[in-house]
Design an enzyme around this catalytic site. Structure first.
Site, PDB file in Angstrom:
ATOM      1  N   SER A  69       0.828  -1.205   0.000  1.00 34.05           N
ATOM      2  CA  SER A  69       0.000   0.000   0.000  1.00 34.05           C
ATOM      3  C   SER A  69       0.867   1.261   0.000  1.00 34.05           C
ATOM      4  CB  SER A  69      -0.967  -0.042   1.181  1.00 34.05           C
ATOM      5  OG  SER A  69      -1.935   0.962   1.097  1.00 34.05           O
ATOM      6  N   ASP A 105      -4.692   8.338  -0.738  1.00 32.72           N
ATOM      7  CA  ASP A 105      -4.789   8.845   0.629  1.00 32.72           C
ATOM      8  C   ASP A 105      -5.071  10.343   0.698  1.00 32.72           C
ATOM      9  OD1 ASP A 105      -4.110   6.288   1.540  1.00 32.72           O
ATOM     10  OD2 ASP A 105      -1.978   6.733   1.340  1.00 32.72           O
ATOM     11  N   HIS A 148      -4.600  -0.874  -4.478  1.00 33.90           N
ATOM     12  CA  HIS A 148      -6.032  -1.052  -4.196  1.00 33.90           C
ATOM     13  C   HIS A 148      -6.886  -0.624  -5.391  1.00 33.90           C
ATOM     14  CE1 HIS A 148      -4.540  -1.318  -0.089  1.00 33.90           C
ATOM     15  NE2 HIS A 148      -4.124  -0.066  -0.142  1.00 33.90           N
TER      16      HIS A 148
END
Length: 235
Positions: free
Chosen positions: A122, A137, A159
Site C-alpha cells: 500500500s 490517501d 487497491h
C-alpha cells in the site's frame, strides 16, 4: 541486484495480515532472520509499537523477527545495516513526510538498489514509484516533496478498483482520477488490484498474483495486462 516486492495490500478480505503472500515472503527474505520495519504510515493512527508488534506476529509464522526503525537511535545506520526491509501501509503523505524528516530517502533508495530485499504494501508500495501523486490517501500532512524512491519507472496505484455499474456513488472513479493525473503528468501508472504484486529483480518487473493489472500511459487508452507480464517496458 534488486529484490523488491511491491504489493497492493497487506490484507485480503477474509484473511489475516500478510497471510496471502507469506509463502512468497519466506522465499523473498530467505537469507534474513531479522527485518527492519518502517511503521511511519501508521494506518488509523496506530502507534509505531503497535504496528511493529502486529507485523512481528505475522512474520513469526515464517521464522522472522521484526524490529521497528523507530527503536533505533540512528535510523540512517539502521537502513544501511538492514538485511531486509518492509514498509507497511497507511497514509502515504505521513510516510513520505517522515522519510524526508529523518533524511532516509537517499539511504533507503541506495540500499534497495544495491540488493537489500524490500517489501512494500500500500503506502510502502506508493513510495516505490516516481512520486506519490497517484496515492488514494488524504494529504493530511505536507511532505517537502512528492518525489519518492523511483525504484520503478512509473507510478503505483494500489487497491485499484474497477467502476461498479450498480454503485450509487457519484464521485470520480479510480480511472477518472488517474486520467486527471495525466492532464498534468506523463508518468505511466500501474493500477494494482487487491492480491496482486510486482516482483522486481534487477531489470525485470513482473506482475504476480491471479488478477490483471490496469495500465495507464500518457495519451493512450488504458489497457489490461495479465499475470507474469514484465512491465519493464513502461517509461
Amino acid at each position: 541486484m534488486k529484490h523488491i516486492i511491491i504489493a497492493s495490500t497487506s490484507t485480503l478480505h477474509g484473511s489475516s495480515y500478510l497471510e496471502y503472500i507469506l509463502n512468497d515472503l519466506e522465499i523473498h527474505f530467505k537469507a534474513d532472520k531479522e527485518l527492519l520495519f518502517i511503521p511511519y504510515a501508521r494506518p488509523g493512527g496506530i502507534s509505531h509499537d503497535e504496528y511493529t508488534n502486529k507485523t512481528n506476529d505475522a512474520f513469526a509464522k515464517i521464522g522472522k523477527l521484526v524490529r521497528g526503525i523507530h527503536t533505533f537511535e540512528n535510523p540512517i545506520e539502521a537502513i544501511k545495516n538492514a538485511k531486509g526491509i518492509f514498509t507497511g501501509g497507511g497514509n502515504t503523505f505521513v510516510l513520505l513526510n517522515q522519510l524526508y524528516k529523518h533524511h532516509l530517502i537517499t539511504p533507503l533508495k541506495n540500499v534497495i538498489n544495491s540488493g537489500t530485499p524490500y517489501l512494500g504494501t500500500s503506502a510502502g508500495s506508493n513510495i516505490c514509484g516516481l512520486n506519490i501523486k497517484t496515492t488514494n490517501d488524504m494529504p493530511i500532512v505536507y511532505p517537502p516533496s512528492f518525489r519518492a524512491l523511483g525504484l520503478v519507472p512509473f507510478n503505483i496505484n494500489p487497491h485499484y478498483e474497477d467502476p461498479n455499474p450498480e454503485s450509487k456513488h457519484m464521485g470520480e472513479t479510480r480511472e477518472t482520477r488517474i486520467q486527471e493525473f495525466h492532464h498534468y503528468n506523463t508518468n505511466p501508472v500501474v493500477g494494482l488490484r487487491e492480491g496482486s504484486w510486482l516482483m522486481v529483480k534487477e531489470k525485470s518487473i513482473v506482475l504476480k498474483g491471479n488478477l490483471n493489472a490496469r495500465i495507464f500511459e500518457f495519451n493512450k487508452e488504458p489497457y489490461e495486462v495479465e499475470p507474469e507480464t514484465d512491465l519493464a517496458y513502461l517509461k
